[in-house]
Scaffold this active site. Structure first.
Site, PDB file in Angstrom:
ATOM      1  N   HIS A  10       0.837  -1.216   0.000  1.00  0.00           N
ATOM      2  CA  HIS A  10       0.000   0.000   0.000  1.00  0.00           C
ATOM      3  C   HIS A  10       0.867   1.259   0.000  1.00  0.00           C
ATOM      4  O   HIS A  10       2.004   1.207  -0.423  1.00  0.00           O
ATOM      5  CB  HIS A  10      -0.991  -0.034   1.166  1.00  0.00           C
ATOM      6  CG  HIS A  10      -1.652  -1.387   1.304  1.00  0.00           C
ATOM      7  ND1 HIS A  10      -2.660  -1.793   0.462  1.00  0.00           N
ATOM      8  CD2 HIS A  10      -1.395  -2.429   2.145  1.00  0.00           C
ATOM      9  CE1 HIS A  10      -3.024  -3.044   0.799  1.00  0.00           C
ATOM     10  NE2 HIS A  10      -2.272  -3.451   1.806  1.00  0.00           N
ATOM     11  N   GLU A  24      -2.289   0.644   7.924  1.00  0.00           N
ATOM     12  CA  GLU A  24      -1.385  -0.455   7.588  1.00  0.00           C
ATOM     13  C   GLU A  24      -0.143   0.043   6.841  1.00  0.00           C
ATOM     14  O   GLU A  24       0.978  -0.403   7.107  1.00  0.00           O
ATOM     15  CB  GLU A  24      -2.119  -1.504   6.727  1.00  0.00           C
ATOM     16  CG  GLU A  24      -1.222  -2.680   6.370  1.00  0.00           C
ATOM     17  CD  GLU A  24      -1.789  -3.563   5.270  1.00  0.00           C
ATOM     18  OE1 GLU A  24      -2.988  -3.455   4.956  1.00  0.00           O
ATOM     19  OE2 GLU A  24      -1.017  -4.368   4.716  1.00  0.00           O
ATOM     20  N   HIS A  78       3.220  -6.779   4.665  1.00  0.00           N
ATOM     21  CA  HIS A  78       1.862  -6.322   4.976  1.00  0.00           C
ATOM     22  C   HIS A  78       1.525  -6.580   6.438  1.00  0.00           C
ATOM     23  O   HIS A  78       2.218  -7.331   7.134  1.00  0.00           O
ATOM     24  CB  HIS A  78       0.839  -7.074   4.106  1.00  0.00           C
ATOM     25  CG  HIS A  78       0.853  -6.646   2.668  1.00  0.00           C
ATOM     26  ND1 HIS A  78      -0.148  -5.877   2.111  1.00  0.00           N
ATOM     27  CD2 HIS A  78       1.757  -6.893   1.682  1.00  0.00           C
ATOM     28  CE1 HIS A  78       0.142  -5.664   0.827  1.00  0.00           C
ATOM     29  NE2 HIS A  78       1.291  -6.264   0.541  1.00  0.00           N
ATOM     30  N   GLU A 143       2.367 -11.475   6.191  1.00  0.00           N
ATOM     31  CA  GLU A 143       1.276 -10.794   6.913  1.00  0.00           C
ATOM     32  C   GLU A 143       1.648 -10.767   8.390  1.00  0.00           C
ATOM     33  O   GLU A 143       1.572 -11.778   9.097  1.00  0.00           O
ATOM     34  CB  GLU A 143      -0.050 -11.548   6.702  1.00  0.00           C
ATOM     35  CG  GLU A 143      -0.596 -11.451   5.280  1.00  0.00           C
ATOM     36  CD  GLU A 143      -1.297 -10.124   4.967  1.00  0.00           C
ATOM     37  OE1 GLU A 143      -1.228  -9.173   5.791  1.00  0.00           O
ATOM     38  OE2 GLU A 143      -1.911 -10.037   3.889  1.00  0.00           O
TER      39      GLU A 143
END
Ligand SMILES: [Zn+2]
Length: 242
Positions: A10, A24, A78, A143
């Site tokens: 992102h 995030e 992430h 993650e």
């Protein structure tokens, strides 16, 4: 030299998951920077980031950066969301065994770090994610905890955590790629030549030392008188040896 592309998930107008005003994208960027710093400081490798500041970079561009560089590996960073806790990693659904073993090696090192902190290892998984599908080198997506779980979020916010996590991710990557360290081990200091203690009074021994080192040629006894000729010769031999 090995080329590593780190991909902070992102960024810019895409915040990723959001919880209680925590984005995030901010965690991802901080962790990726720390990973880069750790790898750059310790290993012979070229480290690139798909974005180095909070900017909008679409998925195709991220993939192109890695593919155009001819990167050896791609690691996307992430934070999870959607109910859960702990750490998991992803590779594309249909990959080579090289990608599989890369995932296993990185995953193990990072999962152990989380388990020591009390967070569960959710395992190595597969998914049809764009960046995993379109990169041509082994690619893994990590993650890291869940932004919408209070305990996970508290851990992510802990000062210094991004640094420690970044180091672990870096260690995992370095181990998986068998990177060589860029830090040369410091050579041990040679032992200095032992010198007689200052308070030892050994006149005959002192004369022997001068003979051994060539400053006087003959054997003398400590009580022998010294002429100016002898004295000047010794001084000049000393000067010549400096
Ligand atoms: Zn994400």
């Amino acid at each position: 030299m090995a080329i590593i592309v780190l991909d902070p998930g992102h960024g810019g107008s895409d915040s990723g998951a959001v919880y209680n005003n925590y984005f995030e994208k901010d965690f991802n960027l901080a962790i990726a920077r720390e990973t880069k710093n750790y790898l750059s400081a310790n290993y012979n490798a070229e480290i690139h980031m798909t974005l180095s500041s909070d900017s909008t970079v679409d998925l195709a561009e991220r993939v192109n950066i890695a593919n155009n560089l001819g990167a050896d590996v791609f690691v996307s960073i992430h934070i999870n969301a959607g109910g859960g806790t702990g750490f998991e990693s992803y590779i594309y659904t249909n990959v080579s065994s090289g990608t599989e073993s890369f995932q296993q090696a990185v995953h193990k090192v990072v999962a152990e770090f989380y388990q020591a902190l009390g967070f569960p290892d959710r395992g190595t998984k597969r998914a049809n994610f764009y960046v995993l599908r379109n990169t041509i080198m082994p690619a893994v997506l990590l993650e890291n905890l869940f932004i919408d779980n209070q305990r996970d979020l508290d851990q992510l916010r802990e000062p210094g955590f991004a640094g420690r996590l970044g180091e672990r991710i870096g260690l995992g990557i370095a181990g998986a790629m068998h990177l060589t360290t860029s830090i040369s081990p410091s050579a041990p200091e040679p032992d200095p030549e032992p010198k007689p203690p200052l308070n030892a009074w050994d006149p005959q021994g002192e004369i022997e030392r001068l003979r051994r080192d060539g400053l006087v040629a003959n054997e003398y006894s400590p009580s022998d008188p010294v002429t100016w000729g002898q004295f000047a010769t010794v001084l000049n031999r000393l000067r010549d040896s400096l």
